[in-house]
Write an enzyme that holds these catalytic residues in place. Sequence first.
Site, PDB file in Angstrom:
ATOM      1  N   SER A 102      -8.047  -8.924   2.065  1.00 43.89           N
ATOM      2  CA  SER A 102      -8.344  -8.557   0.679  1.00 43.89           C
ATOM      3  C   SER A 102      -9.542  -9.373   0.144  1.00 43.89           C
ATOM      4  O   SER A 102     -10.630  -9.262   0.673  1.00 43.89           O
ATOM      5  CB  SER A 102      -7.075  -8.728  -0.156  1.00 43.89           C
ATOM      6  OG  SER A 102      -7.246  -8.207  -1.436  1.00 43.89           O
ATOM      7  N   ASP A 152      -4.194   3.030  -0.404  1.00 46.79           N
ATOM      8  CA  ASP A 152      -4.527   1.738  -1.030  1.00 46.79           C
ATOM      9  C   ASP A 152      -5.118   1.987  -2.418  1.00 46.79           C
ATOM     10  O   ASP A 152      -6.183   2.600  -2.537  1.00 46.79           O
ATOM     11  CB  ASP A 152      -5.533   1.010  -0.117  1.00 46.79           C
ATOM     12  CG  ASP A 152      -5.791  -0.421  -0.552  1.00 46.79           C
ATOM     13  OD1 ASP A 152      -5.647  -0.711  -1.764  1.00 46.79           O
ATOM     14  OD2 ASP A 152      -6.140  -1.244   0.310  1.00 46.79           O
ATOM     15  N   HIS A 183      -2.179  -1.562  -0.187  1.00 45.18           N
ATOM     16  CA  HIS A 183      -3.075  -2.708   0.014  1.00 45.18           C
ATOM     17  C   HIS A 183      -2.410  -3.835   0.811  1.00 45.18           C
ATOM     18  O   HIS A 183      -3.060  -4.806   1.172  1.00 45.18           O
ATOM     19  CB  HIS A 183      -3.515  -3.218  -1.365  1.00 45.18           C
ATOM     20  CG  HIS A 183      -4.736  -4.087  -1.326  1.00 45.18           C
ATOM     21  ND1 HIS A 183      -5.975  -3.631  -0.928  1.00 45.18           N
ATOM     22  CD2 HIS A 183      -4.911  -5.398  -1.634  1.00 45.18           C
ATOM     23  CE1 HIS A 183      -6.846  -4.627  -0.990  1.00 45.18           C
ATOM     24  NE2 HIS A 183      -6.235  -5.710  -1.413  1.00 45.18           N
TER      25      HIS A 183
HETATM   26  C1  MLT Z   1     -11.221  -8.539  -4.841  1.00 39.41           C
HETATM   27  O1  MLT Z   1     -11.320  -8.916  -5.997  1.00 39.41           O
HETATM   28  O2  MLT Z   1     -11.711  -9.131  -3.883  1.00 39.41           O
HETATM   29  C2  MLT Z   1     -10.443  -7.301  -4.651  1.00 39.41           C
HETATM   30  O3  MLT Z   1     -10.118  -6.735  -5.875  1.00 39.41           O
HETATM   31  C3  MLT Z   1      -9.259  -7.551  -3.826  1.00 39.41           C
HETATM   32  C4  MLT Z   1      -8.328  -8.478  -4.527  1.00 39.41           C
HETATM   33  O4  MLT Z   1      -7.511  -8.046  -5.320  1.00 39.41           O
HETATM   34  O5  MLT Z   1      -8.411  -9.669  -4.285  1.00 39.41           O
END
Ligand code: MLT
Length: 203
Positions: A102, A152, A183
Site C-alpha cells: 500500500s 480494491d 485492498h
Molecule cells: C497512499 O496514501 O499511499 C494510499 O492511499 C494507500 C494508503 O492508504 O496508504
Amino acid sequence: MKHIYREGSNKQAPVLLLLHGTGGTEKDLLPLAEIISPTSSVLSVRGNVLENGMPRFFKRIAEGIFDEEDLKIRTKELKEFIDTSAEQYSFDRSNVIAIGYSNGANIAASILFQYQNALKAAILHHPMVPLRGLKLPDLSGTNIFISAGMNDPICSPQETEELERLLLEAKASVSVHWETYGHQLTQSEVLAAANWYKEHFSK
Ligand code: MLT
C-alpha cells in the site's frame, strides 16, 4: 529513519527493503521476509510522516490523492537512506529488492519512477500510480511483481493496468497477480510473490 536491520545468513542473497502500509511500523512486514527469502538481510524502515498518529512514507491530501511535492522529497530521503545504510551495514547497494504494501508500495514505485538502478527488483502489494507526467528512467533488467485486488476501493484495476503499462514502457519486466478481494494483503498473494521471487532470484 527509524528502522530495523537484520543481517541474513546468506550475504550473497538480495537485501530485502521492507516498506509498511499506512499506520504500520517497521515490524509489520518482517514475516513476509521470512516467507520470501529467509536467508536474506533485511532493512525494514518506518515512514517519517505521521497522519493522525499513523506512520506513512509521504503526506497525502486525501485517500488516494498524494502531496506530490512531499512524495518527491520523501522518495529522495528514502533513496539516500538506502545508500547510507549500505555503507553503514556493509551490504551490496546494487542487490536491494523492495517489498512494499500500500503506502510502502507507493513509495517503492516512486523510487522506480525517479531513480535508475536504485532497486534491483520490487514486490509491490496494492500499489498505485505514484506520480503522473514523468519520464521514467530506463528500467531494463528490473523485475517487478505487482499484486492487486479486483475489488480494491483504493486502487482500481484500471490504475493497476496504468501502472503496469508505464513500467513496461520503461522496459521493466512486470508480472501482475490478481486477487478477487479489496485492498487487504492476502496470504495467497504473499505466496505468489514468494514463487515469483524463487523463479527469479533463488539459485
Ligand atoms: C497512499 O496514501 O499511499 C494510499 O492511499 C494507500 C494508503 O492508504 O496508504
